[in-house]
Design a protein around this motif. Structure first.
Motif, PDB file in Angstrom:
ATOM      1  N   ALA A   1       6.455  17.815   6.329  1.00 47.24           N
ATOM      2  CA  ALA A   1       5.515  17.812   7.571  1.00 47.24           C
ATOM      3  C   ALA A   1       4.160  16.569   6.750  1.00 47.24           C
ATOM      4  CB  ALA A   1       4.350  18.737   7.458  1.00 47.24           C
ATOM      5  N   ALA A   2       4.555  16.259   5.149  1.00 44.46           N
ATOM      6  CA  ALA A   2       3.628  15.246   5.232  1.00 44.46           C
ATOM      7  C   ALA A   2       4.535  13.787   4.477  1.00 44.46           C
ATOM      8  CB  ALA A   2       3.502  15.487   3.132  1.00 44.46           C
ATOM      9  N   VAL A   3       5.902  13.723   4.506  1.00 48.81           N
ATOM     10  CA  VAL A   3       6.608  12.337   5.319  1.00 48.81           C
ATOM     11  C   VAL A   3       6.331  12.053   6.751  1.00 48.81           C
ATOM     12  CG1 VAL A   3       8.520  11.648   5.451  1.00 48.81           C
ATOM     13  CG2 VAL A   3       8.012  13.246   3.193  1.00 48.81           C
ATOM     14  N   ALA A   4       6.687  13.310   8.080  1.00 47.22           N
ATOM     15  CA  ALA A   4       6.335  13.050   9.059  1.00 47.22           C
ATOM     16  C   ALA A   4       5.163  12.114   9.293  1.00 47.22           C
ATOM     17  CB  ALA A   4       6.322  14.204   9.729  1.00 47.22           C
ATOM     18  N   ARG A   5       4.069  13.011   8.897  1.00 49.51           N
ATOM     19  CA  ARG A   5       2.621  12.704   9.280  1.00 49.51           C
ATOM     20  C   ARG A   5       2.661  11.168   8.583  1.00 49.51           C
ATOM     21  NH1 ARG A   5       0.565  17.083   6.887  1.00 49.51           N
ATOM     22  NH2 ARG A   5       0.388  16.271   4.741  1.00 49.51           N
ATOM     23  N   HIS A   6       2.841  10.679   7.592  1.00 50.14           N
ATOM     24  CA  HIS A   6       2.924   9.458   7.454  1.00 50.14           C
ATOM     25  C   HIS A   6       4.161   8.075   7.855  1.00 50.14           C
ATOM     26  CE1 HIS A   6      -0.185  10.623   4.358  1.00 50.14           C
ATOM     27  NE2 HIS A   6       0.677  11.118   3.593  1.00 50.14           N
ATOM     28  N   PHE A   7       4.629   8.468   7.879  1.00 50.84           N
ATOM     29  CA  PHE A   7       6.222   8.218   8.267  1.00 50.84           C
ATOM     30  C   PHE A   7       5.659   7.078  10.066  1.00 50.84           C
ATOM     31  CE2 PHE A   7      10.273   7.232  11.376  1.00 50.84           C
ATOM     32  CZ  PHE A   7      10.874   6.664   9.946  1.00 50.84           C
TER      33      PHE A   7
ATOM     34  N   MET B   1      13.948  12.187   9.518  1.00 51.87           N
ATOM     35  CA  MET B   1      13.065  10.544  10.163  1.00 51.87           C
ATOM     36  C   MET B   1      13.739   9.792  10.648  1.00 51.87           C
ATOM     37  SD  MET B   1       9.675  11.744   9.037  1.00 51.87           S
ATOM     38  CE  MET B   1      10.265  13.520   9.245  1.00 51.87           C
ATOM     39  N   ALA B   2      14.981   9.416  10.359  1.00 52.01           N
ATOM     40  CA  ALA B   2      16.077   8.324  11.000  1.00 52.01           C
ATOM     41  C   ALA B   2      15.892   8.760  12.265  1.00 52.01           C
ATOM     42  CB  ALA B   2      17.279   8.469   9.907  1.00 52.01           C
ATOM     43  N   GLY B   3      16.229   9.592  12.711  1.00 55.27           N
ATOM     44  CA  GLY B   3      15.810  10.027  14.043  1.00 55.27           C
ATOM     45  C   GLY B   3      14.075   9.450  14.714  1.00 55.27           C
ATOM     46  N   ARG B   4      13.378   8.930  13.572  1.00 55.02           N
ATOM     47  CA  ARG B   4      12.185   9.066  14.281  1.00 55.02           C
ATOM     48  C   ARG B   4      12.166   7.217  14.132  1.00 55.02           C
ATOM     49  NH1 ARG B   4       7.996  13.646  12.588  1.00 55.02           N
ATOM     50  NH2 ARG B   4       8.957  15.283  12.824  1.00 55.02           N
ATOM     51  N   LYS B   5      12.947   6.623  14.154  1.00 53.23           N
ATOM     52  CA  LYS B   5      13.136   5.305  13.283  1.00 53.23           C
ATOM     53  C   LYS B   5      12.206   3.943  14.238  1.00 53.23           C
ATOM     54  CE  LYS B   5      16.375   3.027  11.729  1.00 53.23           C
ATOM     55  NZ  LYS B   5      17.420   2.817  10.855  1.00 53.23           N
TER      56      LYS B   5
ATOM     57  N   ARG C   1       3.234   5.267  10.463  1.00 53.02           N
ATOM     58  CA  ARG C   1       1.827   4.267  10.069  1.00 53.02           C
ATOM     59  C   ARG C   1       2.839   3.413   9.363  1.00 53.02           C
ATOM     60  NH1 ARG C   1      -1.647   9.007   8.625  1.00 53.02           N
ATOM     61  NH2 ARG C   1      -1.167   7.873   6.678  1.00 53.02           N
ATOM     62  N   CYS C   2       4.526   3.458   8.669  1.00 53.67           N
ATOM     63  CA  CYS C   2       4.380   2.957   7.417  1.00 53.67           C
ATOM     64  C   CYS C   2       5.557   2.486   7.798  1.00 53.67           C
ATOM     65  CB  CYS C   2       5.318   3.751   6.284  1.00 53.67           C
ATOM     66  SG  CYS C   2       7.408   5.041   6.649  1.00 53.67           S
TER      67      CYS C   2
ATOM     68  N   THR D   1       0.816  -1.248   0.283  1.00 51.83           N
ATOM     69  CA  THR D   1      -0.034   0.223   0.034  1.00 51.83           C
ATOM     70  C   THR D   1       0.849   1.507   0.231  1.00 51.83           C
ATOM     71  OG1 THR D   1      -1.545  -1.358   1.202  1.00 51.83           O
ATOM     72  CG2 THR D   1      -2.162   0.638   1.591  1.00 51.83           C
ATOM     73  N   VAL D   2       0.750   2.077  -0.900  1.00 49.64           N
ATOM     74  CA  VAL D   2       1.568   3.064  -0.994  1.00 49.64           C
ATOM     75  C   VAL D   2       1.346   4.254  -1.245  1.00 49.64           C
ATOM     76  CG1 VAL D   2       3.359   4.165  -3.123  1.00 49.64           C
ATOM     77  CG2 VAL D   2       3.225   1.098  -3.122  1.00 49.64           C
ATOM     78  N   THR D   3       1.818   5.614   0.065  1.00 45.91           N
ATOM     79  CA  THR D   3       1.362   7.062  -0.729  1.00 45.91           C
ATOM     80  C   THR D   3       2.839   7.752  -1.037  1.00 45.91           C
ATOM     81  OG1 THR D   3       0.282   6.751   1.897  1.00 45.91           O
ATOM     82  CG2 THR D   3       1.066   8.632   1.246  1.00 45.91           C
ATOM     83  N   LEU D   4       2.176   8.183  -2.036  1.00 48.89           N
ATOM     84  CA  LEU D   4       3.007   8.821  -2.352  1.00 48.89           C
ATOM     85  C   LEU D   4       3.426  10.159  -1.987  1.00 48.89           C
ATOM     86  CD1 LEU D   4       5.928   8.927  -5.018  1.00 48.89           C
ATOM     87  CD2 LEU D   4       4.133   9.217  -6.636  1.00 48.89           C
TER      88      LEU D   4
END
Length: 102
Positions: free
Chosen positions: A44-50, A96-100, A52-53, A15-18
């Motif tokens: 902001a968009a990447v952080a919102r989806h991150f 994002m690496a810091g939020r893994k 859940r991915c 399931t992909v979000t681009l």
């Protein structure tokens, strides 16, 4: 490249979000897409989806700098020299690496 990666991930069953900046490309069918215009909006968009991915694939090259100030209207030409002060944008991959999660 991001659109091709999104389509390949979809074809593999994901399931992909681009998250996409401005482009003339057609959105791949079966892929959720969020359009953004600035590096800050992309972050902001990447952080919102991150959170859940299961997998994050980053292929964009967003701007490393943005103008420190922006004008609401056209800046009229004058005889005076002008300079443009830039400020760094957020490093999306580093953030994002810091939020893994483990």
């Amino acid at each position: 490249m991001g659109y091709a990666l999104a389509a390949a991930a979809r074809d593999a069953g994901a399931t992909v979000t681009l998250v996409s900046g401005p482009t003339g490309l057609v959105s791949p069918p079966g892929v959720d897409i969020e359009h953004v215009e600035t590096t800050e909006q992309m972050h902001a968009a990447v952080a919102r989806h991150f959170q859940r991915c299961d997998c994050l694939i980053m292929a964009a090259a967003p701007a490393d700098y943005r103008p420190k100030e922006s004008a609401e209207n056209k800046i009229k030409k004058s005889a005076d020299a002008r300079s443009l002060e830039l400020t760094p944008t957020v490093d999306i991959l580093r953030d994002m690496a810091g939020r893994k999660r483990p």
